[in-house]
Design an enzyme around this catalytic site. Structure first.
Site, PDB file in Angstrom:
ATOM      1  N   GLU A  70       0.831  -1.382   0.176  1.00 15.62           N
ATOM      2  CA  GLU A  70       0.106   0.140  -0.076  1.00 15.62           C
ATOM      3  C   GLU A  70       0.779   1.282  -0.027  1.00 15.62           C
ATOM      4  OE1 GLU A  70      -3.612   0.589   2.232  1.00 15.62           O
ATOM      5  OE2 GLU A  70      -3.956  -1.570   2.091  1.00 15.62           O
ATOM      6  N   GLU A  99      -3.960  10.947 -11.542  1.00 14.76           N
ATOM      7  CA  GLU A  99      -4.435   9.796 -10.528  1.00 14.76           C
ATOM      8  C   GLU A  99      -3.426   8.616 -10.314  1.00 14.76           C
ATOM      9  OE1 GLU A  99      -9.165   8.818 -11.717  1.00 14.76           O
ATOM     10  OE2 GLU A  99      -7.871   9.145 -13.533  1.00 14.76           O
ATOM     11  N   HIS A 120       0.571  -8.306  -2.567  1.00 17.42           N
ATOM     12  CA  HIS A 120      -0.568  -7.828  -1.750  1.00 17.42           C
ATOM     13  C   HIS A 120      -1.529  -8.557  -2.303  1.00 17.42           C
ATOM     14  CE1 HIS A 120      -3.062  -4.160   0.126  1.00 17.42           C
ATOM     15  NE2 HIS A 120      -3.343  -5.518   0.600  1.00 17.42           N
ATOM     16  N   PRO A 123     -13.303 -10.760   1.450  1.00 15.62           N
ATOM     17  CA  PRO A 123     -13.402 -12.049   2.106  1.00 15.62           C
ATOM     18  C   PRO A 123     -14.238 -12.949   1.273  1.00 15.62           C
ATOM     19  CG  PRO A 123     -13.841 -10.439   3.739  1.00 15.62           C
ATOM     20  CD  PRO A 123     -13.850  -9.574   2.442  1.00 15.62           C
ATOM     21  N   ASP A 141       0.968  -9.171   2.346  1.00 19.12           N
ATOM     22  CA  ASP A 141      -0.190  -9.045   2.876  1.00 19.12           C
ATOM     23  C   ASP A 141      -1.273 -10.073   2.232  1.00 19.12           C
ATOM     24  OD1 ASP A 141      -2.910  -8.552   3.651  1.00 19.12           O
ATOM     25  OD2 ASP A 141      -2.501  -6.333   3.324  1.00 19.12           O
ATOM     26  N   ASN A 197      -4.182 -10.861   2.939  1.00 24.00           N
ATOM     27  CA  ASN A 197      -5.520 -10.985   3.043  1.00 24.00           C
ATOM     28  C   ASN A 197      -6.192 -12.269   3.365  1.00 24.00           C
ATOM     29  OD1 ASN A 197      -6.456  -8.111   3.379  1.00 24.00           O
ATOM     30  ND2 ASN A 197      -5.852  -7.989   1.149  1.00 24.00           N
ATOM     31  N   ASN A 253      -3.546  -7.354  11.581  1.00 18.34           N
ATOM     32  CA  ASN A 253      -4.319  -6.449  11.104  1.00 18.34           C
ATOM     33  C   ASN A 253      -5.381  -6.167  12.406  1.00 18.34           C
ATOM     34  OD1 ASN A 253      -7.008  -6.083   9.007  1.00 18.34           O
ATOM     35  ND2 ASN A 253      -5.567  -4.660   9.612  1.00 18.34           N
ATOM     36  N   PHE A 261     -12.476  -6.158  12.430  1.00 20.55           N
ATOM     37  CA  PHE A 261     -11.621  -7.210  12.095  1.00 20.55           C
ATOM     38  C   PHE A 261     -10.348  -7.168  12.822  1.00 20.55           C
ATOM     39  CE2 PHE A 261      -8.222  -9.433   9.880  1.00 20.55           C
ATOM     40  CZ  PHE A 261      -8.791 -10.541   9.597  1.00 20.55           C
TER      41      PHE A 261
END
Length: 546
Positions: A232, A268, A350, A355, A402, A404, A471, A476
């Protein structure tokens, strides 16, 4: 933070009293609301044992104070204190973060404790306040503006964090030349995602990037890792902040933004996040750098699978890898340092966050390892491997990510065990089987044995539940960040342990970021020992005992 649907209690409350006959037949009552009325002046301490309550009506009484023990009712979503004689409110009321309605009208209150700003889920505040704050309250979305004002002006407590402990697991091997180095993995929470909608419990000034980036860099420099993997990282911040600052501390780095950076305007693009790897140039030399765009790998290997194209290819996550040469000076021990060039493949990724997409996370991980296998094979050939065929296992790997994904997920099972069944529940019974063999270590031409495998023998640095969470948010709390390494080449000497859970609870820190914790993730830091292959003696390779 996204508001969950909230239905206030029905004002037309109906009560029924269980008959003796019903009680005799074993009928059970369930009640989550309680009304106390009758000009009550004091509340009984037994009230605080009713921790199941979700609504408490104590309006129209003669209460002049509200005991701080009210916070022992953590599940209250509705609290009506209106039409009493309250002159002040306890600061502990701010710990009742489940509250959606707090009615305070018609009391003798002149000020409210700023701790009420922590009630980030509150939707209705019956308000009795002085004119200056009343003006703010009467603006459009006044309740939210008032709570934000109070949270932003609340004094920060405690004043500082306790230190995270260093956990020593074993001592360095003194009998042979080994290289010891530290690896950090850290999701820094990019500015674009650090919003009050997602992190309503954090003051806006503590979410501001100019404030958070100081704490993030302090975390990085305090760890002083030899290899740093960050997720990130916004594109502009990589070049103007991270790379610039870390180069002054002896690092070089490599970065790649998510795939969508190619599709957006230049302005952007500055705010598209990605993955970065930094390494100390006194210990490592850059040999190669690689980017793995998962959507491109998915498209190239879809084999006509609709779910591959519609679910996997549409996600723009990426991984990066740097092939490093370990400098001779890093080796120490009983024997001479190795004469051959010692390579190390450092990877950082990443994975997709949702979920509901466990299949996508698992396939992204498989694609990444498949690409890393190709990188390692090509590197082993160009490094003059003695093997007659290219071999990905001759070059050790450190994988930071990460993911997730929780420790019981298919992703972690795949990485730790060397494979998963092709009908694993995380594939959600979707039709991926035609293309999954492309990512198995046997490849397309291998014998189908019902599982998808990889050739890296990986182990997680943080085992045995050493970290209860990486995290930590209101919604969470869990482990989703990892450092994996080749267990055939390396071992773990030590780790940075967790921030004490009880300390977070005692200080009512419901989630991160927090003024003292600049990201919603905690960093991982591991000290690894790299054992290079021993030179051959009369054509025989010496065994390494670990």
């Amino acid at each position: 933070m996204p508001k969950e649907k909230y239905d206030p209690p029905d004002p037309r409350r109906l009560y029924t009293i269980m008959t003796t006959e019903e009680a005799a037949t074993g009928k059970k009552s369930h009640w989550a609301e309680l009304e106390i009325t009758g000009r009550v002046r004091n509340l009984s301490s037994s009230l605080w044992t009713l921790t199941h309550l979700t609504a408490l009506h104590i309006n129209n009484n003669n209460l002049s104070r509200l005991p701080p023990e009210i916070a022992k009712l953590p599940h209250l979503v509705y609290l009506n204190l209106s039409s009493n004689k309250l002159r002040s409110l306890p600061a502990e009321l701010g710990n009742m973060v489940s509250l959606r309605e707090l009615l305070l009208n018609n009391n003798c209150l002149r000020v409210l404790p700023y701790e009420l700003g922590r009630l980030f889920q509150l939707q209705t505040l019956g308000n009795p306040l002085s004119q200056d704050i009343l003006n703010l309250y009467q603006e459009p979305d006044g309740t939210r503006k008032l709570l934000n004002y109070m949270l932003d002006n609340l004094a920060v407590h405690p004043e500082q964090l306790p230190q995270r402990p260093w956990i020593t697991l074993k001592e360095r091997d003194q009998t042979m030349p080994t290289a010891v180095f530290t690896v950090m993995c850290y999701n820094v929470l990019c500015d674009k995602y650090a919003t009050r909608q997602l992190y309503g419990y954090c003051p806006s000034w503590a979410l501001n990037w100019e404030y958070r980036k100081k704490g993030i860099m302090e975390e990085i420099t305090n760890c002083d890792a030899d290899i740093i993997s960050l997720q990130e990282v916004e594109t502009e911040q990589y070049y103007t902040f991270f790379l610039e600052t870390l180069k002054e501390r002896g690092y070089d780095g490599f970065f790649c933004p998510k795939s969508r950076a190619k599709l957006v305007s230049e302005q952007e693009r500055k705010h598209v996040d990605g993955c970065a790897v930094f390494f100390k140039t006194e210990k490592f030399a850059l040999v190669q750098k690689h980017t793995v765009e998962f959507n491109q790998v998915a498209m190239a290997n879809s084999e006509g699978s609709e779910v591959m194209l519609n679910r996997v290819m549409t996600k723009d996550n990426i991984g990066v890898a740097v092939l490093l040469e370990v400098k001779q000076e890093l080796f120490a021990g009983g024997l001479k340092p190795p004469t051959e060039k010692q390579l190390l493949l450092v990877a950082n990724a990443h994975m997709h966050w949702d979920p509901e997409y466990s299949d996508v996370k698992l396939i992204q991980t498989m694609m990444f390892l498949s690409e890393l296998k190709s990188i390692a094979e090509r590197a082993s050939v160009s490094n003059g491997s003695t093997s007659s065929t290219s071999d990905s296992t001759t070059i050790p790997i450190v994988l930071c990510a990460d993911l997730n994904s929780l420790p019981d997920s298919g992703v972690v099972e795949y990485l730790s065990n060397g494979g998963v069944a092709e009908n694993h529940k995380d594939f959600k019974e979707l039709r991926y089987s035609e293309c999954l063999t492309n990512f198995s270590c046997n490849g397309k031409n291998g014998k189908p044995d019902g599982s998808i495998t990889h050739s890296f023998q990986l182990k997680s640095a943080y085992e045995s539940n050493l970290m209860p969470y990486t995290n930590y948010t209101y919604d969470f709390k869990g482990v989703i960040d990892y450092i994996f390494f080749s267990k055939t080449h390396m071992s773990v000497l030590g780790l940075l342990g967790p921030l004490e859970t009880q300390w977070l609870v005692d200080n009512c820190i419901t989630g991160c970021p927090h003024p003292h914790i600049p990201s919603d993730h905690f960093s991982l830091l591991s000290q690894l020992e790299y054992h290079p292959p021993l030179p051959s003696l009369n054509g025989l390779h010496l065994a390494i005992h670990r």
